[in-house]
Design an enzyme around this catalytic site. Structure first.
Site, PDB file in Angstrom:
ATOM      1  N   ARG A   1       0.820  -1.198   0.000  1.00 56.61           N
ATOM      2  CA  ARG A   1       0.000   0.000   0.000  1.00 56.61           C
ATOM      3  C   ARG A   1       0.860   1.257   0.000  1.00 56.61           C
ATOM      4  O   ARG A   1       0.545   2.254  -0.641  1.00 56.61           O
ATOM      5  CB  ARG A   1      -0.910  -0.015   1.227  1.00 56.61           C
ATOM      6  CG  ARG A   1      -1.831   1.134   1.242  1.00 56.61           C
ATOM      7  CD  ARG A   1      -2.666   1.342   2.479  1.00 56.61           C
ATOM      8  NE  ARG A   1      -3.038   0.245   3.336  1.00 56.61           N
ATOM      9  CZ  ARG A   1      -4.106  -0.532   3.183  1.00 56.61           C
ATOM     10  NH1 ARG A   1      -4.872  -0.399   2.120  1.00 56.61           N
ATOM     11  NH2 ARG A   1      -4.399  -1.451   4.069  1.00 56.61           N
ATOM     12  N   TYR A   2       1.930   1.217   0.744  1.00 60.58           N
ATOM     13  CA  TYR A   2       2.819   2.379   0.864  1.00 60.58           C
ATOM     14  C   TYR A   2       3.973   2.245  -0.134  1.00 60.58           C
ATOM     15  O   TYR A   2       4.314   1.142  -0.554  1.00 60.58           O
ATOM     16  CB  TYR A   2       3.394   2.430   2.280  1.00 60.58           C
ATOM     17  CG  TYR A   2       2.404   2.763   3.352  1.00 60.58           C
ATOM     18  CD1 TYR A   2       1.980   4.069   3.554  1.00 60.58           C
ATOM     19  CD2 TYR A   2       1.904   1.766   4.181  1.00 60.58           C
ATOM     20  CE1 TYR A   2       1.086   4.367   4.566  1.00 60.58           C
ATOM     21  CE2 TYR A   2       1.003   2.064   5.200  1.00 60.58           C
ATOM     22  CZ  TYR A   2       0.601   3.373   5.384  1.00 60.58           C
ATOM     23  OH  TYR A   2      -0.284   3.674   6.382  1.00 60.58           O
TER      24      TYR A   2
ATOM     25  N   ARG B   1       7.201   0.245   1.834  1.00 64.42           N
ATOM     26  CA  ARG B   1       7.085  -0.844   2.809  1.00 64.42           C
ATOM     27  C   ARG B   1       5.862  -1.702   2.518  1.00 64.42           C
ATOM     28  O   ARG B   1       4.880  -1.223   1.947  1.00 64.42           O
ATOM     29  CB  ARG B   1       7.054  -0.303   4.232  1.00 64.42           C
ATOM     30  CG  ARG B   1       5.984   0.720   4.521  1.00 64.42           C
ATOM     31  CD  ARG B   1       6.446   1.597   5.692  1.00 64.42           C
ATOM     32  NE  ARG B   1       5.408   2.492   6.179  1.00 64.42           N
ATOM     33  CZ  ARG B   1       5.083   3.642   5.609  1.00 64.42           C
ATOM     34  NH1 ARG B   1       5.662   4.015   4.482  1.00 64.42           N
ATOM     35  NH2 ARG B   1       4.145   4.407   6.133  1.00 64.42           N
TER      36      ARG B   1
ATOM     37  N   CYS C   1      -3.483 -17.375  15.077  1.00 67.20           N
ATOM     38  CA  CYS C   1      -3.050 -16.542  16.215  1.00 67.20           C
ATOM     39  C   CYS C   1      -3.028 -17.406  17.466  1.00 67.20           C
ATOM     40  O   CYS C   1      -3.593 -18.495  17.483  1.00 67.20           O
ATOM     41  CB  CYS C   1      -4.008 -15.379  16.430  1.00 67.20           C
ATOM     42  SG  CYS C   1      -4.049 -14.251  15.032  1.00 67.20           S
TER      43      CYS C   1
ATOM     44  N   CYS D   1      -8.942 -12.084  18.886  1.00 72.20           N
ATOM     45  CA  CYS D   1      -9.536 -10.858  19.402  1.00 72.20           C
ATOM     46  C   CYS D   1     -10.861 -10.631  18.692  1.00 72.20           C
ATOM     47  O   CYS D   1     -10.916 -10.700  17.464  1.00 72.20           O
ATOM     48  CB  CYS D   1      -8.626  -9.667  19.123  1.00 72.20           C
ATOM     49  SG  CYS D   1      -6.896 -10.007  19.471  1.00 72.20           S
TER      50      CYS D   1
ATOM     51  N   CYS E   1     -11.000  -8.191  15.635  1.00 73.84           N
ATOM     52  CA  CYS E   1      -9.919  -8.327  14.642  1.00 73.84           C
ATOM     53  C   CYS E   1     -10.272  -7.717  13.282  1.00 73.84           C
ATOM     54  O   CYS E   1     -11.307  -8.012  12.694  1.00 73.84           O
ATOM     55  CB  CYS E   1      -9.574  -9.794  14.450  1.00 73.84           C
ATOM     56  SG  CYS E   1      -8.253 -10.024  13.240  1.00 73.84           S
TER      57      CYS E   1
ATOM     58  N   ARG F   1      -8.865  -8.338  10.508  1.00 76.00           N
ATOM     59  CA  ARG F   1      -8.770  -9.322   9.419  1.00 76.00           C
ATOM     60  C   ARG F   1      -9.600 -10.561   9.681  1.00 76.00           C
ATOM     61  O   ARG F   1      -9.247 -11.650   9.258  1.00 76.00           O
ATOM     62  CB  ARG F   1      -7.313  -9.722   9.193  1.00 76.00           C
ATOM     63  CG  ARG F   1      -6.537  -8.611   8.612  1.00 76.00           C
ATOM     64  CD  ARG F   1      -5.181  -8.971   8.092  1.00 76.00           C
ATOM     65  NE  ARG F   1      -4.470  -7.706   7.980  1.00 76.00           N
ATOM     66  CZ  ARG F   1      -3.541  -7.306   8.840  1.00 76.00           C
ATOM     67  NH1 ARG F   1      -3.118  -8.110   9.786  1.00 76.00           N
ATOM     68  NH2 ARG F   1      -2.995  -6.124   8.702  1.00 76.00           N
TER      69      ARG F   1
ATOM     70  N   ASP G   1     -11.634  -0.325  13.683  1.00 77.92           N
ATOM     71  CA  ASP G   1     -12.011  -0.383  12.268  1.00 77.92           C
ATOM     72  C   ASP G   1     -13.490  -0.721  12.074  1.00 77.92           C
ATOM     73  O   ASP G   1     -14.136  -1.273  12.951  1.00 77.92           O
ATOM     74  CB  ASP G   1     -11.150  -1.425  11.547  1.00 77.92           C
ATOM     75  CG  ASP G   1      -9.708  -0.961  11.385  1.00 77.92           C
ATOM     76  OD1 ASP G   1      -9.493   0.254  11.222  1.00 77.92           O
ATOM     77  OD2 ASP G   1      -8.809  -1.825  11.437  1.00 77.92           O
TER      78      ASP G   1
ATOM     79  N   ASP H   1      -7.148   3.922  10.546  1.00 76.52           N
ATOM     80  CA  ASP H   1      -6.719   3.215   9.337  1.00 76.52           C
ATOM     81  C   ASP H   1      -7.807   3.496   8.303  1.00 76.52           C
ATOM     82  O   ASP H   1      -8.975   3.150   8.500  1.00 76.52           O
ATOM     83  CB  ASP H   1      -6.567   1.709   9.628  1.00 76.52           C
ATOM     84  CG  ASP H   1      -5.391   1.117   8.837  1.00 76.52           C
ATOM     85  OD1 ASP H   1      -5.024   1.707   7.803  1.00 76.52           O
ATOM     86  OD2 ASP H   1      -4.868   0.077   9.253  1.00 76.52           O
TER      87      ASP H   1
ATOM     88  N   LYS I   1      -2.648   4.446   7.375  1.00 73.96           N
ATOM     89  CA  LYS I   1      -2.898   5.040   8.681  1.00 73.96           C
ATOM     90  C   LYS I   1      -2.901   6.564   8.573  1.00 73.96           C
ATOM     91  O   LYS I   1      -1.949   7.148   8.060  1.00 73.96           O
ATOM     92  CB  LYS I   1      -1.788   4.634   9.654  1.00 73.96           C
ATOM     93  CG  LYS I   1      -2.121   3.413  10.473  1.00 73.96           C
ATOM     94  CD  LYS I   1      -1.968   2.123   9.766  1.00 73.96           C
ATOM     95  CE  LYS I   1      -0.695   1.398  10.037  1.00 73.96           C
ATOM     96  NZ  LYS I   1      -0.654   0.124   9.270  1.00 73.96           N
TER      97      LYS I   1
HETATM   98  C1  LIG Z   1       0.307  -0.591   9.006  1.00 77.08           C
HETATM   99  C2  LIG Z   1       0.777  -0.921   7.711  1.00 77.08           C
HETATM  100  C3  LIG Z   1       2.114  -0.686   7.356  1.00 77.08           C
HETATM  101  C4  LIG Z   1       3.108  -0.031   8.288  1.00 77.08           C
HETATM  102  O1  LIG Z   1       2.731   1.286   8.550  1.00 77.08           O
HETATM  103  P1  LIG Z   1       3.623   2.227   9.496  1.00 77.08           P
HETATM  104  O2  LIG Z   1       2.836   3.471   9.629  1.00 77.08           O
HETATM  105  O3  LIG Z   1       4.927   2.416   8.807  1.00 77.08           O
HETATM  106  O4  LIG Z   1       3.795   1.496  10.786  1.00 77.08           O
HETATM  107  C5  LIG Z   1       2.499  -1.032   6.090  1.00 77.08           C
HETATM  108  N1  LIG Z   1       1.639  -1.577   5.207  1.00 77.08           N
HETATM  109  C6  LIG Z   1       0.341  -1.801   5.521  1.00 77.08           C
HETATM  110  C7  LIG Z   1      -0.565  -2.377   4.511  1.00 77.08           C
HETATM  111  C8  LIG Z   1      -0.129  -1.490   6.786  1.00 77.08           C
HETATM  112  O5  LIG Z   1      -1.413  -1.729   7.100  1.00 77.08           O
HETATM  113  S1  SF4 Z   2      -6.069  -8.620  16.171  1.00 77.33           S
HETATM  114 FE1  SF4 Z   2      -6.528 -10.357  14.792  1.00 77.33          FE
HETATM  115  S2  SF4 Z   2      -4.561 -10.867  13.880  1.00 77.33           S
HETATM  116 FE2  SF4 Z   2      -4.125  -9.648  15.695  1.00 77.33          FE
HETATM  117  S3  SF4 Z   2      -3.837 -11.139  17.339  1.00 77.33           S
HETATM  118 FE3  SF4 Z   2      -5.963 -10.502  17.404  1.00 77.33          FE
HETATM  119  S4  SF4 Z   2      -7.020 -12.051  16.174  1.00 77.33           S
HETATM  120 FE4  SF4 Z   2      -4.860 -12.206  15.663  1.00 77.33          FE
END
Ligand SMILES: *Cc1c(COP(=O)(O)O)cnc(C)c1O
Ligand code: SF4
Length: 528
Positions: free
Chosen positions: A151-152, A155, A164, A168, A171, A173, A332, A369, A376
């Site tokens: 996305r960025y 990174r 996991c 949570c 979560c 995802r 989220d 996010d 973010k």
């Molecule tokens: C959170 C995240 C990152 C890292 O973001 P930082 O602000 O650098 O910590 C990189 N890629 C994705 C898709 C993310 O969700």
């Molecule tokens: S937030 Fe989702 S991915 Fe992260 S530890 Fe909890 S269940 Fe696992």
């Protein structure tokens, strides 16, 4: 012999010997805490596991294979409410699994226990809300190969597993996490690595999931080594909740492995001070000694940590363990998280209660996010474009504009039943804007500022609430019990011989500026 042993020189020598024989233990180091038996401190263990030998309890493999997930197993540890029974028996719910260690931290009789609310489902979880999305961050749309979110510009997020240590309820995802049929295998890891080899602009890889630390140690090392063999990858980060759910996993073997592939950073995920146990303190200590800098990402959750005083206690416990608060996430817009959502104003109130009130090191960045996948976004004036009673409009670093829908209902945090609010750390005369937000009062009277153009008056204002300087918990400065410090008269000597008493140095509306030879700090600090 007997007589000479009373000799003072002899006593001094013996003390020295004792000092060298018994290394001094730092009583302030949380990783060194000892229990009543004089051995390393341990957190509470639920009665059903009382007979498990320590060697097994401390073995992460035992913890993982004895996780609880059925309504009967959970009912053996906690007194369940009807809503929880409905949640635990619901079809199609997001996976439940809790390590015995983490389940033991829950108060079995408190349905509002902050750890319980994070891992025990409620029937309410199934309720839908407007703006809810399955993949609210559009991660799938930003994945060039399965599990790799690019996305960025520089990174990537590398999802290496969907498993996991515990799950949570909120979560992000939940669309893939916990589902063994959607797991990533070695072939996918290789495809992810291959993409990275061909993408030289990537300098930072964030290993997440699921939770990478639940992978078999050999498999995790193979992935990390694969990344380290790519020359343009500068840093590797691991985002993990294993040290929270399963601190036993942070063993010497893991730390030695990680230390071979530096620079490696790690972001943990604590939401409440109750999660920071002696086991966690020792795990964090091991990781930092292995050279892994630790950060923390929390999620702002109604009923768990939507309180200035809980958040302050959390960040203090974190920095005490050398874990630097990194992000505080707005919850989220994901399925199952409706009852956890707070208005954005709650997060802003928490940030107001941290900045200035505690060490800069202890303050995370509050982020949303971006729904739709902009990354973010810090909740700060230059990113916060507009705000109505139900929507927040934000822009990301690229100029992408998105909206966050506020929750339609929110039950405000109940200060009257919150132990952290009831025992808040007193800050006499320093609550400032937080005092206005919390409703202590409606305005701040600018008393003491009436004659701000007069240096003397400024000095008097600074000292007008002497309780601010009274030692915490003592009551008064040596021998002055109850008596406040004298308030200086405007223009008194303490102003450094500036203006003559009663004589204005500056005209109304004129800015007092430091003159030659005067320290600048005073004028600056007093005015801002
Ligand atoms: C959170 C995240 C990152 C890292 O973001 P930082 O602000 O650098 O910590 C990189 N890629 C994705 C898709 C993310 O969700
Ligand atoms: S937030 Fe989702 S991915 Fe992260 S530890 Fe909890 S269940 Fe696992």
């Amino acid at each position: 012999m007997e007589a000479s042993s009373a000799n003072p020189t002899d006593i001094a020598t013996r003390t020295e010997v004792a000092l060298t024989e018994q290394p001094w233990v730092n009583p302030r180091d949380p990783a060194k805490a000892v229990g009543p038996d004089g051995r390393p401190a341990r957190s509470r263990r639920a009665p059903i596991w009382a007979d498990v030998p320590d060697e097994q309890w401390d073995d992460w493999r035992w913890q993982l294979s004895h996780r609880i997930n059925t309504v009967d197993e959970v009912a053996a540890v906690l007194n369940l409410t009807d809503d929880e029974r409905a949640g635990l028996t619901a079809e199609d719910k997001f996976r439940v699994d809790i390590t015995p260690y983490f389940a033991s931290l829950i108060d079995p009789d408190d349905p509002n226990d902050p750890i319980r609310r994070q891992v025990i489902p409620l029937g309410r979880e199934a309720e839908a809300f407007t703006a809810m999305m399955e993949d609210s961050l559009a991660e799938d749309r930003h994945s060039p190969v399965p599990g790799l979110v690019h996305r960025y510009p520089d990174r990537v997020l590398m999802l290496v597993t969907t498993q996991c240590a515990s799950y949570c309820r909120y979560c992000t995802r939940s669309r893939i996490v916990g589902d063994p049929r959607q797991n990533f295998n070695s072939r996918e890891h290789e495809a992810q690595l291959e993409y990275l080899r061909r993408t030289p602009q990537v300098r930072d890889v964030l290993i997440s999931g699921g939770d990478g630390l639940t992978l078999a140690p050999k498999l995790l090392e193979r992935i990390i080594r694969g990344l380290r063999e790519i020359p343009h990858i500068e840093i590797i980060r691991i985002g993990t909740r294993v040290p929270v759910f399963l601190p036993q996993r942070v063993d010497d073997e893991l730390c030695e492995m990680l230390a071979r592939y530096h620079p490696i950073w790690m972001n943990l995920h604590f939401n409440h001070p109750n999660e920071i146990t002696p086991e966690v303190a020792r795990a964090a200590d091991k990781l930092t000694r292995a050279g892994v800098p630790l950060g923390n990402q929390s999620v702002l959750l109604a009923g768990v940590n939507d309180c200035v005083h809980i958040q302050r206690a959390l960040v203090h416990r974190l920095v005490e363990n050398r874990i630097r608060p990194y992000y505080l996430y707005q919850c989220d817009l994901v399925e199952g998280s409706g009852h956890f959502r707070t208005p954005v104003g709650k997060g802003l109130e928490i940030m107001e209660g941290l900045r200035g009130h505690t060490s800069g090191y202890a303050i995370p960045t509050y982020v949303i996010d971006a729904p739709g996948g902009g990354g973010k976004i810090p909740v700060m004036p230059n990113y916060l474009i507009s705000y109505s009673d139900h929507k927040v409009v934000l822009r990301n670093y690229e100029g992408y504009i998105t909206t966050y829908e506020e929750p339609p209902t929110y039950t405000p945090h109940d200060k009257s039943t919150c132990a952290y609010c009831q025992h808040e750390r007193p800050e006499p005369g320093q609550s400032g804007v937080l005092g206005l937000l919390e409703g202590e009062r409606m305005w701040i009277e600018p008393s003491g500022f009436e004659e701000t153009h007069r240096r003397g008056a400024i000095e008097a204002h600074r000292l007008q609430d002497p309780s601010k300087w009274v030692p915490f918990g003592v009551g008064a400065i040596e021998g002055r019990a109850g008596k406040p410090l004298p308030v200086l008269e405007a223009g008194a000597e303490a102003n450094g011989g500036g203006a003559a008493p009663g004589k204005a140095e500056y005209g109304p509306g004129e800015e007092p500026r430091p003159r030659e030879g005067e320290p600048t700090g005073t004028a600056h600090g007093e005015l801002l």
